[in-house]
Design an enzyme around this catalytic site. Structure first.
Site, PDB file in Angstrom:
ATOM      1  N   HIS A 196       0.811  -1.222   0.000  1.00 26.50           N
ATOM      2  CA  HIS A 196       0.000   0.000   0.000  1.00 26.50           C
ATOM      3  C   HIS A 196       0.842   1.268   0.000  1.00 26.50           C
ATOM      4  O   HIS A 196       0.295   2.359  -0.101  1.00 26.50           O
ATOM      5  CB  HIS A 196      -0.993  -0.006   1.167  1.00 26.50           C
ATOM      6  CG  HIS A 196      -2.225  -0.802   0.852  1.00 26.50           C
ATOM      7  ND1 HIS A 196      -2.171  -2.061   0.314  1.00 26.50           N
ATOM      8  CD2 HIS A 196      -3.538  -0.517   0.962  1.00 26.50           C
ATOM      9  CE1 HIS A 196      -3.401  -2.515   0.129  1.00 26.50           C
ATOM     10  NE2 HIS A 196      -4.247  -1.600   0.504  1.00 26.50           N
ATOM     11  N   TYR A 374      -2.152  -7.680  -7.709  1.00 27.81           N
ATOM     12  CA  TYR A 374      -1.844  -7.705  -6.279  1.00 27.81           C
ATOM     13  C   TYR A 374      -3.103  -7.613  -5.411  1.00 27.81           C
ATOM     14  O   TYR A 374      -3.004  -7.513  -4.194  1.00 27.81           O
ATOM     15  CB  TYR A 374      -0.875  -6.585  -5.900  1.00 27.81           C
ATOM     16  CG  TYR A 374       0.383  -7.083  -5.227  1.00 27.81           C
ATOM     17  CD1 TYR A 374       0.329  -7.767  -3.999  1.00 27.81           C
ATOM     18  CD2 TYR A 374       1.634  -6.890  -5.784  1.00 27.81           C
ATOM     19  CE1 TYR A 374       1.471  -8.226  -3.379  1.00 27.81           C
ATOM     20  CE2 TYR A 374       2.785  -7.347  -5.163  1.00 27.81           C
ATOM     21  CZ  TYR A 374       2.700  -8.014  -3.970  1.00 27.81           C
ATOM     22  OH  TYR A 374       3.834  -8.471  -3.360  1.00 27.81           O
ATOM     23  N   HIS A 377      -6.986 -10.398  -2.083  1.00 28.00           N
ATOM     24  CA  HIS A 377      -8.004 -10.536  -1.040  1.00 28.00           C
ATOM     25  C   HIS A 377      -8.364 -11.973  -0.702  1.00 28.00           C
ATOM     26  O   HIS A 377      -8.841 -12.233   0.409  1.00 28.00           O
ATOM     27  CB  HIS A 377      -9.216  -9.683  -1.406  1.00 28.00           C
ATOM     28  CG  HIS A 377      -8.868  -8.216  -1.467  1.00 28.00           C
ATOM     29  ND1 HIS A 377      -8.506  -7.592  -2.632  1.00 28.00           N
ATOM     30  CD2 HIS A 377      -8.751  -7.298  -0.487  1.00 28.00           C
ATOM     31  CE1 HIS A 377      -8.196  -6.328  -2.376  1.00 28.00           C
ATOM     32  NE2 HIS A 377      -8.337  -6.120  -1.084  1.00 28.00           N
TER      33      HIS A 377
HETATM   34  C1  HEM Z   1      -9.543  -7.553   5.706  1.00 27.04           C
HETATM   35  C2  HEM Z   1      -8.637  -7.220   4.846  1.00 27.04           C
HETATM   36  C3  HEM Z   1      -8.834  -6.272   3.691  1.00 27.04           C
HETATM   37  C4  HEM Z   1      -9.817  -5.373   3.424  1.00 27.04           C
HETATM   38  C5  HEM Z   1     -11.056  -5.049   4.234  1.00 27.04           C
HETATM   39  C6  HEM Z   1      -9.473  -4.727   2.173  1.00 27.04           C
HETATM   40  C7  HEM Z   1     -10.215  -3.730   1.575  1.00 27.04           C
HETATM   41  C8  HEM Z   1      -9.825  -3.010   0.475  1.00 27.04           C
HETATM   42  C9  HEM Z   1     -10.536  -1.903  -0.072  1.00 27.04           C
HETATM   43  C10 HEM Z   1     -11.856  -1.341   0.457  1.00 27.04           C
HETATM   44  C11 HEM Z   1      -9.826  -1.436  -1.139  1.00 27.04           C
HETATM   45  C12 HEM Z   1     -10.172  -0.275  -2.050  1.00 27.04           C
HETATM   46  C13 HEM Z   1     -11.117  -0.814  -3.060  1.00 27.04           C
HETATM   47  C14 HEM Z   1     -11.207  -0.047  -4.334  1.00 27.04           C
HETATM   48  O1  HEM Z   1     -10.362  -0.281  -5.212  1.00 27.04           O
HETATM   49  O2  HEM Z   1     -12.120   0.741  -4.482  1.00 27.04           O
HETATM   50  C15 HEM Z   1      -8.662  -2.276  -1.265  1.00 27.04           C
HETATM   51  C16 HEM Z   1      -7.697  -2.115  -2.215  1.00 27.04           C
HETATM   52  C17 HEM Z   1      -6.584  -2.916  -2.339  1.00 27.04           C
HETATM   53  N1  HEM Z   1      -6.264  -4.001  -1.564  1.00 27.04           N
HETATM   54 FE1  HEM Z   1      -7.295  -4.670   0.024  1.00 27.04          FE
HETATM   55  N2  HEM Z   1      -8.298  -5.241   1.719  1.00 27.04           N
HETATM   56  C18 HEM Z   1      -7.878  -6.193   2.600  1.00 27.04           C
HETATM   57  C19 HEM Z   1      -6.746  -6.964   2.509  1.00 27.04           C
HETATM   58  C20 HEM Z   1      -5.818  -6.904   1.490  1.00 27.04           C
HETATM   59  C21 HEM Z   1      -4.649  -7.726   1.409  1.00 27.04           C
HETATM   60  C22 HEM Z   1      -4.217  -8.809   2.416  1.00 27.04           C
HETATM   61  C23 HEM Z   1      -3.984  -7.365   0.296  1.00 27.04           C
HETATM   62  C24 HEM Z   1      -2.692  -8.006  -0.133  1.00 27.04           C
HETATM   63  C25 HEM Z   1      -1.807  -7.502  -0.925  1.00 27.04           C
HETATM   64  C26 HEM Z   1      -4.746  -6.281  -0.347  1.00 27.04           C
HETATM   65  C27 HEM Z   1      -4.409  -5.609  -1.505  1.00 27.04           C
HETATM   66  C28 HEM Z   1      -5.081  -4.526  -2.019  1.00 27.04           C
HETATM   67  C29 HEM Z   1      -4.601  -3.728  -3.146  1.00 27.04           C
HETATM   68  C30 HEM Z   1      -3.335  -3.942  -3.944  1.00 27.04           C
HETATM   69  C31 HEM Z   1      -5.543  -2.712  -3.335  1.00 27.04           C
HETATM   70  C32 HEM Z   1      -5.483  -1.555  -4.337  1.00 27.04           C
HETATM   71  C33 HEM Z   1      -4.958  -0.341  -3.614  1.00 27.04           C
HETATM   72  C34 HEM Z   1      -4.938   0.908  -4.448  1.00 27.04           C
HETATM   73  O3  HEM Z   1      -4.562   0.834  -5.631  1.00 27.04           O
HETATM   74  O4  HEM Z   1      -5.274   1.973  -3.919  1.00 27.04           O
HETATM   75  N3  HEM Z   1      -5.852  -6.043   0.420  1.00 27.04           N
HETATM   76  N4  HEM Z   1      -8.683  -3.223  -0.283  1.00 27.04           N
END
Ligand code: HEM
Ligand SMILES: *[C@@H]1O[C@H](CO)[C@@H](O)[C@H](O)[C@H]1NC(C)=O
Ligand SMILES: *[C@@H]1O[C@H](CO)[C@@H](O)[C@H](O)[C@H]1NC(C)=O
Ligand SMILES: *[C@@H]1O[C@H](CO)[C@@H](O)[C@H](O)[C@H]1NC(C)=O
Length: 442
Positions: A196, A374, A377
């Site tokens: 992140h 990446y 989830h």
């Molecule tokens: C309970 C755990 C997690 C929750 C609630 C969560 C929730 C979210 C949310 C709400 C977003 C933004 C969604 C959007 O694109 O509108 C996001 C983006 C993302 N998440 Fe997760 N996530 C979790 C765990 C993880 C894990 C373990 C990874 C492992 C690498 C991950 C990788 C990413 C990536 C790469 C993005 C895009 C970020 C960006 O470009 O700004 N997430 N996630």
């Protein structure tokens, strides 16, 4: 015929009526050749540096054929690297061989990446903007030209299918599938925390844009994205970061002491809102745990540096410690994180000096495709186990208290014991976070 069918027919008629389709919509250029429109209806493939020539870059030069013939298939290399453990145990002890192999890994990998960067979401041709405007993620594959008959060019759906239904069919978890490599939750939260810092989509501008202008491992998720945030997080004494002590242990300060704009629901009282470098890290106690670890590490390194360099200013102690933590991060990422992901028996090594004598110029730029792949989830379980308690999603997300109540040691031990989910293969995202896959449609 249903409404969608009629619409599709109309689209097709429209294309016929408007004359010929943009020939680049057929993606005629092979082997990474670039399609260029010529005249009203023609195209040419620019095959420069592809190793191929001909109308569609399909004919290979002699050396390209030799190279293709001799180059080991990726599956073969992978097999070698993940088998013959006894052989690797020997190889790993001979630093002359491992250094050269690691050098080869680094130079070979970096030559796979277009550098300087080429496309972004706005331009499917080379531009100064694509090179210089770092508010965009770069793109390895150019976007589809805007005037094509289907979203993919000429093939596939004319109208994108219903993404909710796709996600429910192909991504939604039925029963938890554990990760076959034994990956645990400690790894999962490390992945989320680490990535992140360079995946920070700027949704105000659009999904093709990023807020992480450093495009790499700069630890902005520890130190803040702007100088203003950094100053709020710093103690301005001995190079250290601000902290608070809870139950005799060091934690990030609350937003009362470090007034940066963190995202918490209003149900979390201000004095419980921990302030860290990334404003969304209140989301999961696992992220706050890593934030706490790096905060403690920063202040620990400051103490050591101050001891050795009593004449250094706060600024020099801070800046030097940041460099050290960046180095520590990359070392952990290569030697433990990537090592684990790869499954290789070859022992990877982080040593910047490996490339000091090489002709090596490289400017990192984060790609949109990298961000998409990446979205790990599926790593997330159905519930989160901490000691003898089990938390559902709604009791775990945005609950900084879980960190403060249990402490880093207990969380660390629990996350190490809990198995994460399998990333690839589909049907393994818990329903509570399926929305993440749905909202990012592009
Ligand atoms: C309970 C755990 C997690 C929750 C609630 C969560 C929730 C979210 C949310 C709400 C977003 C933004 C969604 C959007 O694109 O509108 C996001 C983006 C993302 N998440 Fe997760 N996530 C979790 C765990 C993880 C894990 C373990 C990874 C492992 C690498 C991950 C990788 C990413 C990536 C790469 C993005 C895009 C970020 C960006 O470009 O700004 N997430 N996630
Ligand atoms: C190049 O591709 C176009 C479009 O796919 C095709 O019509 C043409 O025959 C190809 N040319 C050669 C030399 O293969
Ligand atoms: C980068 O591109 C965006 C979108 O066109 C634009 O708003 C922004 O001003 C550009 N940034 C720079 C530094 O030119
Ligand atoms: C997509 O499918 C879901 C579930 O079947 C439905 O609720 C939703 O309205 C559909 N969306 C569109 C845009 O058709």
């Amino acid at each position: 015929m249903d409404a969608a069918g009629i619409l599709m027919l109309l689209c097709a008629l429209e294309v016929v009526a408007a004359g010929a389709v943009n020939p680049c919509c057929y993606w005629p250029c092979q082997n990474k050749g670039v399609c260029v429109n010529v005249g009203q209806e023609g195209y040419e493939c620019d095959c420069s540096h592809t190793g191929y020539y001909g109308e569609n870059c399909t004919l290979s030069y002699f050396w390209t054929s030799v190279h293709t013939f001799l180059k080991p298939r990726p599956a073969f290399s992978h097999y070698l690297l993940t088998h013959y453990k006894w052989l690797w145990n020997v190889v790993n002890k001979i630093s002359f061989i491992t250094d050269n192999m690691m050098r080869l890994v680094l130079t070979a990998r970096s030559s796979l990446i277009p550098s300087p960067p080429t496309y972004n979401s706005e331009y499917h041709y080379l531009t100064w903007e694509g090179y210089a405007n770092v508010t965009y993620f770069t793109r390895l594959l150019p976007p589809v030209p805007k005037d094509c008959p289907t979203p993919a060019g000429t093939q596939g759906f004319k109208i994108r299918p219903n993404v909710t239904e796709l996600a429910q069919e192909f991504l939604l978890r039925r029963t938890f599938i554990p990760d076959p490599q034994g990956t645990n939750m400690m790894f999962a939260f490390f992945a989320q925390h680490f990535t992140h810092q360079f995946f920070r989509t700027d949704f105000n501008r659009g999904p093709g844009f990023t807020k992480a202008l450093g495009h790499g491992v700069d630890l902005n998720h520890v130190y803040g994205q702007s100088l203003e945030q950094q100053y709020h997080l710093r103690l301005f004494k001995d190079g250290k970061l601000k902290f608070q002590v809870v139950n005799g242990e060091v934690y990030p300060p609350s937003v009362k002491e470090s007034p940066i704009k963190m995202k918490y629901p209003s149900t979390v009282p201000v004095e419980k809102q921990l302030a860290v470098g990334h404003n969304l890290f209140g989301l999961v106690p696992g992220l706050l745990m890593y934030a706490t670890l790096w905060l403690r590490e920063h202040n620990r390194v400051c103490d050591i540096l101050k001891e050795e360099h009593p004449t250094w200013s706060d600024e020099q102690l801070f800046q030097t410690t940041r460099l050290i933590l960046i180095g520590e991060t990359i070392k952990i990422v290569i030697e433990e994180y990537v090592q684990h992901l790869s499954g290789y028996h070859f022992k990877m090594k982080f040593d910047p000096e490996l490339l000091f004598k090489e002709q090596f110029q490289y400017r990192n730029r984060i790609a949109l495709e990298f961000g998409h792949l990446y979205h790990w989830h599926p790593l997330m379980p159905d519930s989160f186990k901490v000691q003898d308690r089990e938390y559902k999603y709604e009791d775990f997300l945005f609950k900084p208290d879980i960190l403060l109540d249990f402490g880093v040691d207990t969380l660390l031990e629990s996350f190490t014991k809990q198995r994460a989910g399998r990333i690839g293969g589909g049907r393994n995202i818990n329903g509570a976070i399926l929305n993440v896959a749905i909202t990012r449609e592009m």
